[in-house]
Design a protein around this motif. Structure first.
Motif, PDB file in Angstrom:
ATOM      1  N   LEU A  10      35.071  63.838  17.549  1.00  0.00           N
ATOM      2  CA  LEU A  10      33.822  63.130  17.833  1.00  0.00           C
ATOM      3  C   LEU A  10      32.742  64.096  18.329  1.00  0.00           C
ATOM      4  O   LEU A  10      33.033  65.093  18.990  1.00  0.00           O
ATOM      5  CB  LEU A  10      34.052  62.036  18.879  1.00  0.00           C
ATOM      6  N   LYS A  11      31.492  63.733  18.037  1.00  0.00           N
ATOM      7  CA  LYS A  11      30.337  64.576  18.392  1.00  0.00           C
ATOM      8  C   LYS A  11      29.784  64.168  19.754  1.00  0.00           C
ATOM      9  O   LYS A  11      29.659  62.977  20.071  1.00  0.00           O
ATOM     10  CB  LYS A  11      29.250  64.449  17.332  1.00  0.00           C
ATOM     11  N   ILE A  12      29.436  65.162  20.569  1.00  0.00           N
ATOM     12  CA  ILE A  12      28.818  64.912  21.872  1.00  0.00           C
ATOM     13  C   ILE A  12      27.352  64.521  21.662  1.00  0.00           C
ATOM     14  O   ILE A  12      26.600  65.230  20.992  1.00  0.00           O
ATOM     15  CB  ILE A  12      28.905  66.159  22.771  1.00  0.00           C
ATOM     16  N   GLY A  19      30.244  62.637  32.871  1.00  0.00           N
ATOM     17  CA  GLY A  19      30.925  63.377  31.826  1.00  0.00           C
ATOM     18  C   GLY A  19      30.088  63.463  30.570  1.00  0.00           C
ATOM     19  O   GLY A  19      28.841  63.420  30.630  1.00  0.00           O
ATOM     20  N   ALA A  20      30.744  63.544  29.426  1.00  0.00           N
ATOM     21  CA  ALA A  20      30.046  63.644  28.143  1.00  0.00           C
ATOM     22  C   ALA A  20      30.249  62.346  27.362  1.00  0.00           C
ATOM     23  O   ALA A  20      31.346  61.796  27.332  1.00  0.00           O
ATOM     24  CB  ALA A  20      30.579  64.815  27.339  1.00  0.00           C
ATOM     25  N   VAL A  37      35.745  67.711  30.445  1.00  0.00           N
ATOM     26  CA  VAL A  37      34.642  68.343  29.716  1.00  0.00           C
ATOM     27  C   VAL A  37      34.641  69.845  29.968  1.00  0.00           C
ATOM     28  O   VAL A  37      34.473  70.297  31.114  1.00  0.00           O
ATOM     29  CB  VAL A  37      33.291  67.738  30.118  1.00  0.00           C
ATOM     30  N   ASP A  38      34.823  70.627  28.925  1.00  0.00           N
ATOM     31  CA  ASP A  38      34.748  72.088  29.021  1.00  0.00           C
ATOM     32  C   ASP A  38      33.304  72.494  29.298  1.00  0.00           C
ATOM     33  O   ASP A  38      32.371  71.994  28.647  1.00  0.00           O
ATOM     34  CB  ASP A  38      35.230  72.708  27.704  1.00  0.00           C
ATOM     35  N   GLN A  39      33.103  73.389  30.259  1.00  0.00           N
ATOM     36  CA  GLN A  39      31.744  73.771  30.655  1.00  0.00           C
ATOM     37  C   GLN A  39      30.975  74.485  29.550  1.00  0.00           C
ATOM     38  O   GLN A  39      29.742  74.592  29.612  1.00  0.00           O
ATOM     39  CB  GLN A  39      31.797  74.673  31.898  1.00  0.00           C
ATOM     40  N   ASN A  40      31.672  74.956  28.530  1.00  0.00           N
ATOM     41  CA  ASN A  40      31.004  75.656  27.427  1.00  0.00           C
ATOM     42  C   ASN A  40      30.520  74.704  26.331  1.00  0.00           C
ATOM     43  O   ASN A  40      29.835  75.135  25.398  1.00  0.00           O
ATOM     44  CB  ASN A  40      31.950  76.692  26.808  1.00  0.00           C
TER      45      ASN A  40
END
Length: 277
Positions: A10-12, A19-20, A37-40
């Motif tokens: 899925l797309k952010i 969160g995202a 959620v990965d910070q990158n």
């Protein structure tokens, strides 16, 4: 289309303090909680997530990997019970519910149970059931001897393991026909030996010895040629070593070696086998 109970890419769409949020198409935005959620990550990135329902029955995403998806069988440990049923550990923060109506006997924390995981159309929840027969096919199995099938290793009995064949039929793997270790709750493969009168299947972990031996003789011969005419494998070699080299049981290997010896293709030495000159 988003599949609940499975992994989806899925797309952010946006970030918030929670969160995202992901593009859930017809399901709307789906939250990926902040702790996953990965910070990158940035808007527009795709993330591989498992979609399920949180404790408030809201659709949510996670990067955790469950030990089982819907429409699968599993062996899971009970971790808790409540007034609505039992809860099983399936690798996610929210445990998997087994409603009382789907239990064969009252589940107890710390015990393991065989269950089928599915999306309940009435409650729209992912739940599990002990009533495995309800999820198997009622049609006659259409297999031929030697057909390769996927199997789920179920209950251990006095004569072998009950297995579920291709997610659809009951079968049995007998102890006296096993050449390698298997364990309860494992997904692996086998071969149809026969269809019994009760429409259950007898399953072997290897094809019939006659067919295997013919193919194995050629395999051993080619391996000998590639190895300078010698292989350090003897009657005293472990079943594990033989399986690693040739993918068969020690019994089948010995039959193949005996056939090559009788055809005067090889010599049997104390430290291995060698092509005849």
């Amino acid at each position: 289309m988003i599949d609940i109970g499975y992994n989806n890419l899925l797309k952010i769409t946006r970030f918030t303090d929670n969160g995202a949020y992901l593009d859930g198409e017809d399901l709307g935005e789906i939250l990926l909680p902040k702790k996953f959620v990965d910070q990158n990550l940035k808007e527009g990135d795709n993330v591989d997530v498992f979609i399920y329902f949180d404790s408030d029955d809201r659709i949510v995403a996670t990067t955790q990997t469950p030990s089982v998806h819907i429409d699968q069988f599993a062996l899971l440990r009970c971790v808790d019970t409540s007034r609505v049923g039992a809860f099983l550990d399936w690798g996610l923060d929210k445990d998997l519910l087994v409603p009382f109506g789907q239990q064969k006997d009252k589940m107890k924390p710390g015990h393991y149970y065989f269950v089928y995981v599915y999306l309940d159309e009435v409650s729209n929840r992912i739940v599990a059931s002990q009533k495995l027969n309800h999820f198997l096919s009622i049609s006659d199995p259409e297999y031929s001897e030697g057909d390769r099938v996927d199997i789920f290793i179920g209950e251990k009995t006095d004569i072998g393991y009950k297995v579920i064949v291709d997610n659809a039929f009951w079968g049995m793997v007998y102890f006296n026909e096993m050449f390698r270790d298997i364990k309860q709750g494992e997904y692996t493969y086998g071969f149809v030996k026969k269809i019994r009168d009760d429409n259950r299947l007898d399953i072997m972990l290897e094809k019939s010895s006659v067919k295997l031996v013919d193919a194995l003789e050629e395999k051993i011969y080619q391996r000998l040629r590639a190895n300078g005419g010698f292989l350090p494998v003897t009657d005293k070699s472990s079943p594990e070593q033989i399986f690693e080299l040739f993918g068969v049981s020690k019994k089948v290997y010995k039959k193949a070696v005996g056939g090559l010896y009788r055809q005067r293709v090889i010599e049997i030495l104390d430290n291995g086998i060698r092509l005849t000159k």
